[in-house]
Write an enzyme that holds these catalytic residues in place. Sequence first.
Site, mmCIF file in Angstrom:
data_model
loop_
_atom_site.group_PDB
_atom_site.id
_atom_site.type_symbol
_atom_site.label_atom_id
_atom_site.label_comp_id
_atom_site.label_asym_id
_atom_site.label_seq_id
_atom_site.Cartn_x
_atom_site.Cartn_y
_atom_site.Cartn_z
ATOM 1 N N CYS A 109 0.865 -1.184 0.000
ATOM 2 C CA CYS A 109 0.000 0.000 0.000
ATOM 3 C C CYS A 109 0.898 1.229 0.000
ATOM 4 C CB CYS A 109 -0.905 -0.004 1.229
ATOM 5 S SG CYS A 109 -1.976 1.441 1.276
ATOM 6 N N CYS A 142 -3.302 6.694 -4.746
ATOM 7 C CA CYS A 142 -3.064 5.251 -4.707
ATOM 8 C C CYS A 142 -1.642 4.923 -5.196
ATOM 9 C CB CYS A 142 -4.083 4.468 -5.541
ATOM 10 S SG CYS A 142 -3.972 2.693 -5.244
HETATM 11 O O1 PYC Z 1 -1.907 3.635 -1.940
HETATM 12 O O2 PYC Z 1 -1.390 1.667 -2.736
HETATM 13 C C1 PYC Z 1 -2.166 2.430 -2.176
HETATM 14 C C2 PYC Z 1 -3.489 1.932 -1.749
HETATM 15 C C3 PYC Z 1 -3.989 0.682 -1.930
HETATM 16 C C4 PYC Z 1 -5.259 0.686 -1.354
HETATM 17 C C5 PYC Z 1 -5.487 1.927 -0.852
HETATM 18 N N1 PYC Z 1 -4.393 2.679 -1.106
#
Ligand code: PYC
Length: 310
Positions: free
Chosen positions: A85, A235
């Site tokens: 993550c 993300c």
């Molecule tokens: O930032 O990789 C990330 C992530 C995965 C799920 C929520 N954030």
Amino acid sequence: MHVIDSHTGGMPTRVILDGGPNLGLGSLDIRAQTLADHHQDFYKSVMLEPRGQAGMVGALLVEPTNADCVTGVIYFDAEAVLGMCGHGTIGLAVTLLHMGRISTGTHKIETPAGIVTVDVHDANTVSVTNIESHQIHANVTVDVPDHGTVSGDVAYGGNWFYIIDPSPLAVTTANIPALADLAIATRDACNARSIGGPNGEAIDHVILRGPDPETGAHSRNFVLCPDDEYDRSPCGTGSSAYLACLAASNRLNPGHEIILESVIGSAYQASYQPGQNGGVIPTLKGQAWIMAESTLIFDATDPFRKGIYL
Ligand code: PYC
């Protein structure tokens, strides 16, 4: 159970300092599988309301197998254990700095997906250099019931992504419910047709990308997470998977930095270097803030101590 909550670009991370389940001392991959198979009550109880909040990702600190790493960590949301993550790693680095467990500078962290590096620039700003990320398939067409046909790339950045670029819906906050409906239906259609990783890995996240005409950023995304919540941050693993797709289609050169935004407008500075196995080594720079240091209490008489399951 002692926890420290932070948010990275609006996306919450809860670092669990103690009181989590004992997962043994095997590889982090195996410990993550044990968490997924045998400790759902634990991770749901700390992520779901009323103790947790929508979208929250947990970061369970574990002993690393590699002595060069400052910690091992296993990430999860209310629905699934994650391979890696990115926003969580930025939140974790800021948390470790806040606790005095690390200083500014470069540190390694072990995750089930592999070892990642954090460069901690100051109390809030961290660059994460992720594991090698890959585009697996380009332009895979899927019939999505009630939504029509979509076309996207399958890519890996520590989690498994189906990336639709450009999104058929504008990537705006007003469209979040409609984007979520489309992304959930797309994920389910991909998994019903076994579209995913080369070893049968299921798609666990869907990305819809669109332009951001206001800020001049490269693009803005909506990311659906396994718990059906959207990522408030851009993300990290999804941005890594997207960088792999940009590189594979010659749309971005190594070392060239772009701004990748989330649907709420939080941003990462993103770039990559070529990987050793044909993929890319992404680096994502973002910011996190500490929000709370708490003790979670699980009272045996509390009917919702395991969280609200709907
Ligand atoms: O930032 O990789 C990330 C992530 C995965 C799920 C929520 N954030």
